[in-house]
Design an enzyme around this catalytic site. Structure first.
Site, PDB file in Angstrom:
ATOM      1  N   ASP A  86     -11.033  24.019   8.865  1.00 23.80           N
ATOM      2  CA  ASP A  86      -9.779  23.878   8.121  1.00 23.80           C
ATOM      3  C   ASP A  86      -8.671  23.603   9.130  1.00 23.80           C
ATOM      4  OD1 ASP A  86      -7.510  24.076   6.493  1.00 23.80           O
ATOM      5  OD2 ASP A  86      -8.321  25.733   5.318  1.00 23.80           O
ATOM      6  N   ARG A 143      -5.523  22.764   8.363  1.00 20.60           N
ATOM      7  CA  ARG A 143      -4.181  22.861   7.781  1.00 20.60           C
ATOM      8  C   ARG A 143      -3.303  23.842   8.543  1.00 20.60           C
ATOM      9  NH1 ARG A 143      -5.876  23.817   1.619  1.00 20.60           N
ATOM     10  NH2 ARG A 143      -7.459  25.026   2.738  1.00 20.60           N
TER      11      ARG A 143
END
Length: 344
Positions: free
Chosen positions: A277, A279
């Site tokens: 991930d 983000r």
């Protein structure tokens, strides 16, 4: 392998007016266009070119720690030596498995090369060449500025335009575009008067799920559920440009192709050289702060999202947001629960 949380420092190392910030911004554009750039660190300088579309500079390929670990090497930025052939190097960068002749630990330039490729939404692998062979006019940047750029950029979001928008969910929202120093936006959709404890959804853009109605994920369903709750109760939806858990649409489609070969969503991202991930929630935290919020009821099943906002000083009370389980997304949701800790 989730990207480390961004620091919550109030004064970033770089500002948009710094020559280093400007140089990195321009370098991202060059890499996005497939053109090499020079990356400097102290007395060392190397030319770097993206493997997916840029010229092959040599048989030296900088890969991320995630990709190196996936290939059975030490999980640290690495420079691989191979034949200076695009197909061979692309296999090392992107194939499920690859044969590697030799490798060495990469330094700050290798790390910066991979980070530049990520920010340009390229595969995070760059061929490296001698900076003395750079063509006239080739842009240059400093490795330290590249590695500081992302967190500095997150604090440059500012509101630039706002208008009322009637929603199909049954309310009229005040929609505000927040733009950062290089033109990226976070969109705030606000219904009603919001204050401490407001209902909030921080939603990452998903072209396949939000727009095309893909059944491979639950993103579109979560977006509609969140808008329905905000329309009826009041609250905020922040729409952020972090497609594919932050790897961009093209790389998400590459990850989909690897999933079709048997990898799950986590391993597919790692196989391409990303964290599972990528983000970052610093920009979202900055926008919520500008909207006057320090405490929110966060519609999410993802503890990492809550932790990312809390690292920016936003107190979060998680509120579940469960979409439908279908034969197409069942494996995806099971992976989010078992490998990414989602509360499903």
């Amino acid at each position: 392998m989730t990207r480390p949380l961004a620091p919550s420092a109030s004064v970033p190392r770089l500002s948009p007016s710094d020559p280093g910030f400007i140089a990195v911004h321009r370098a991202i554009g060059e890499i996005a266009a497939g053109r090499p750039v020079v990356i400097r660190d102290g007395l060392q300088a190397l030319l770097a070119s993206p493997i997916d579309g840029g010229p092959v500079l040599s048989g030296r390929l900088a890969i991320t720690g995630a990709r190196a670990g996936y290939l059975g090497l030490d999980a640290a930025p690495t420079v691989v030596e191979a034949e200076p052939d695009r197909a061979t190097l692309a296999a090392i960068a992107m194939a499920d498995r690859a044969q590697i002749a030799s490798h060495m630990r990469g330094g700050s330039i290798a790390s910066a090369a991979a980070e530049l490729a990520k920010m340009a939404e390229r595969v995070p692998a760059m061929t490296l060449g001698d900076a003395d062979h750079a063509a006239p006019g080739t842009l240059a940047c400093h490795a330290g500025d590249v590695l500081a750029f992302r967190s500095a950029l997150a604090f440059t979001q500012r509101p630039i335009a706002s208008a009322p928008v009637p929603l199909a969910a049954g309310a009229t929202a005040n929609v505000t575009a927040f733009r950062n120093a290089i033109g990226g936006t976070v969109t705030a959709v606000v219904v009603g008067d919001v204050d401490r404890g407001a209902l909030v959804r921080v939603h990452s853009a998903c072209v396949t799920g939000d727009i095309l109605g893909s059944l491979k994920c639950d993103c579109g369903a979560q977006l509609r559920l969140a808008l329905g709750r905000i329309a009826s109760e009041g609250g905020i939806l922040l729409y952020t440009a972090q497609e594919g858990r932050g790897i961009g649409l093209a790389n998400k489609l590459r990850a989909y192709a690897l999933q079709d070969k048997g990898l799950d969503t986590v391993d597919a991202n790692i196989a391409l050289g990303f964290h599972d991930d990528e983000r970052d929630y610093a920009a979202a935290g900055n926008v919520l702060t500008q909207l006057g919020l320090k405490s929110v009821r966060l519609m999410t099943n993802n503890p990492t999202k809550a932790a990312g906002l809390e690292s920016q000083g936003i107190i979060c009370e998680p509120v579940p947001l469960i979409g439908p389980v279908t034969p197409d997304n069942e494996r995806y949701l099971a992976t989010k629960k078992s490998r990414s800790g989602h509360h499903l």
